[in-house]
Design a protein around this motif. Structure first.
Motif, mmCIF file in Angstrom:
data_model
loop_
_atom_site.group_PDB
_atom_site.id
_atom_site.type_symbol
_atom_site.label_atom_id
_atom_site.label_comp_id
_atom_site.label_asym_id
_atom_site.label_seq_id
_atom_site.Cartn_x
_atom_site.Cartn_y
_atom_site.Cartn_z
ATOM 1 N N VAL A 288 0.859 -1.154 -0.046
ATOM 2 C CA VAL A 288 -0.057 0.025 -0.028
ATOM 3 C C VAL A 288 0.873 1.148 0.057
ATOM 4 O O VAL A 288 1.573 1.260 0.854
ATOM 5 N N HIS B 138 5.900 0.035 -7.902
ATOM 6 C CA HIS B 138 4.660 -0.464 -8.018
ATOM 7 C C HIS B 138 4.533 -1.538 -9.340
ATOM 8 O O HIS B 138 3.889 -2.463 -9.113
ATOM 9 N N ARG C 252 3.861 -5.617 -8.973
ATOM 10 C CA ARG C 252 2.637 -6.140 -9.893
ATOM 11 C C ARG C 252 3.282 -7.121 -10.798
ATOM 12 O O ARG C 252 2.752 -8.205 -11.048
ATOM 13 N N THR D 244 -0.205 -7.451 -5.332
ATOM 14 C CA THR D 244 -1.423 -6.741 -5.205
ATOM 15 C C THR D 244 -0.751 -5.093 -4.655
ATOM 16 O O THR D 244 -0.305 -5.453 -3.481
ATOM 17 N N MET E 247 -1.670 -1.219 -4.014
ATOM 18 C CA MET E 247 -2.752 -0.174 -4.235
ATOM 19 C C MET E 247 -2.235 1.130 -3.485
ATOM 20 O O MET E 247 -1.229 1.343 -2.846
ATOM 21 N N TRP F 57 -3.853 4.028 -1.369
ATOM 22 C CA TRP F 57 -5.043 4.655 -0.701
ATOM 23 C C TRP F 57 -4.848 6.113 -0.210
ATOM 24 O O TRP F 57 -3.947 6.482 0.152
#
Length: 101
Positions: free
Chosen positions: A56, A73, A77, A82, A84, A86
């Motif tokens: 995150v 990121h 990936r 995963t 994200m 936020w």
């Protein structure tokens, strides 16, 4: 929850960590990747693990993802994780995700 425009990124991160722990997640917060080894700059703010691993990046609603953050990121990936980003405006979605079994 504090008014979104009055909240700092650190306060928002702490809210996420507290809620995640209450929902049974294990968390690791990488305090400041810029001050770690050269290759770690841009590493996501938070790693959460329960039945899967979630990376995150925590941003305020108008915060931008840096080039180095985006590179991390993309690499994570590509490795099947995963990742994200936020933001406070996503709080209801965040709590839904963290309540998943």
């Amino acid at each position: 929850m504090k008014a979104q425009n009055a909240m700092s990124e650190k306060e928002f991160l702490n809210m996420i960590i507290e809620y995640a722990e209450a929902m049974g997640w294990r968390g690791y917060h990488h305090y400041d990747s810029r001050k770690q080894t050269a290759g770690s700059a841009g590493f996501p703010d938070l790693v959460l693990a329960k039945e899967f691993v979630l990376f995150v990046e925590v941003k305020l609603d108008k915060g931008k993802v840096s080039r180095r953050q985006q590179e991390w990121h993309d690499a994570l990936r590509q490795a099947g994780f995963t990742v994200m980003v936020w933001r406070p405006a996503m709080w209801l979605l965040i709590t839904d995700i963290l309540q998943m079994k």
